[in-house]
Design an enzyme around this catalytic site. Structure first.
Site, short mmCIF file in Angstrom:
data_model
loop_
_atom_site.label_atom_id
_atom_site.label_comp_id
_atom_site.label_asym_id
_atom_site.label_seq_id
_atom_site.Cartn_x
_atom_site.Cartn_y
_atom_site.Cartn_z
N MET A 120 0.84 -1.20 0.00
CA MET A 120 0.00 0.00 0.00
C MET A 120 0.88 1.25 0.00
O MET A 120 0.94 1.98 0.99
CB MET A 120 -0.94 -0.01 1.21
CG MET A 120 -1.97 -1.11 1.14
SD MET A 120 -3.04 -1.19 2.59
CE MET A 120 -3.70 0.44 2.68
N PRO A 121 1.56 1.52 -1.12
CA PRO A 121 2.37 2.74 -1.18
C PRO A 121 1.46 3.96 -0.99
O PRO A 121 0.39 4.03 -1.60
CB PRO A 121 2.98 2.72 -2.58
CG PRO A 121 2.61 1.43 -3.19
CD PRO A 121 1.59 0.77 -2.35
N HIS A 122 1.90 4.87 -0.13
CA HIS A 122 1.10 6.06 0.14
C HIS A 122 2.03 7.20 0.53
O HIS A 122 3.10 6.97 1.09
CB HIS A 122 0.08 5.80 1.26
CG HIS A 122 0.70 5.32 2.53
ND1 HIS A 122 1.08 4.00 2.72
CD2 HIS A 122 1.02 5.96 3.67
CE1 HIS A 122 1.59 3.87 3.94
NE2 HIS A 122 1.58 5.06 4.54
N ALA A 123 1.59 8.41 0.19
CA ALA A 123 2.40 9.59 0.52
C ALA A 123 1.60 10.85 0.28
O ALA A 123 0.74 10.89 -0.60
CB ALA A 123 3.66 9.62 -0.35
#
Length: 150
Positions: free
Chosen positions: A64-67
């Site tokens: 779950m890449p998030h930024a």
């Protein structure tokens, strides 16, 4: 929360041939840039910065890449299902084949955290994961992702 407010059907992509985590991050940034109007570089930089803090591979083949991304006004999400799992340095050391991208405005919001939590709950559901991994169309994958509130 119903995830249809977080992700559009055109942001579900199946059967991607990706060879490495770096290539995947680049692909995620390119897709998000095309959909949000932000630069690929800004998104790529934000995602890499977050990954440097620790892998967003949450286990069981899911990342779950998030930024937060400067210039983004509302949350943006995408789902990608890979043809073959790749090393993502996940917490359980298993390769990843289901990737949920979430970008947010730099100010942060409760919505962003609610989306992350809702997706994490969905991704722990074995039935959901089986359908996502076996989906024959983006529409089928989108439907299982948003079919019921979590």
């Amino acid at each position: 929360m119903n995830l249809s407010s977080a992700i559009a059907p055109e942001d579900v992509i199946l059967d991607l041939s990706i060879s490495t985590k770096a290539v995947l991050i680049k692909k995620l940034a390119a897709h998000a840039a095309a959909r949000t109007g932000l630069t690929e570089e800004a998104i790529h930089t934000a995602l890499l910065g977050r990954e440097r803090l620790g892998s967003t591979g949450i286990g069981h083949g899911v990342a779950m890449p998030h930024a937060p991304v400067p210039g983004l006004r509302t949350s943006f999400a995408a789902l990608m299902v890979l043809k073959k799992p790749i090393d993502f340095e996940a917490v359980d050391d298993l390769p990843v084949d289901v990737v949920f991208l979430l970008l947010s405005a730099p100010e942060g919001s409760n919505e962003y955290l609610k989306i992350l939590a809702a997706v994490a709950r969905k991704m722990r559901d074995e039935r959901v994961m089986k359908v996502l991994r076996g989906a024959k169309s983006e529409h089928a994958a989108y439907s299982i992702l948003v079919e019921q509130p979590v």
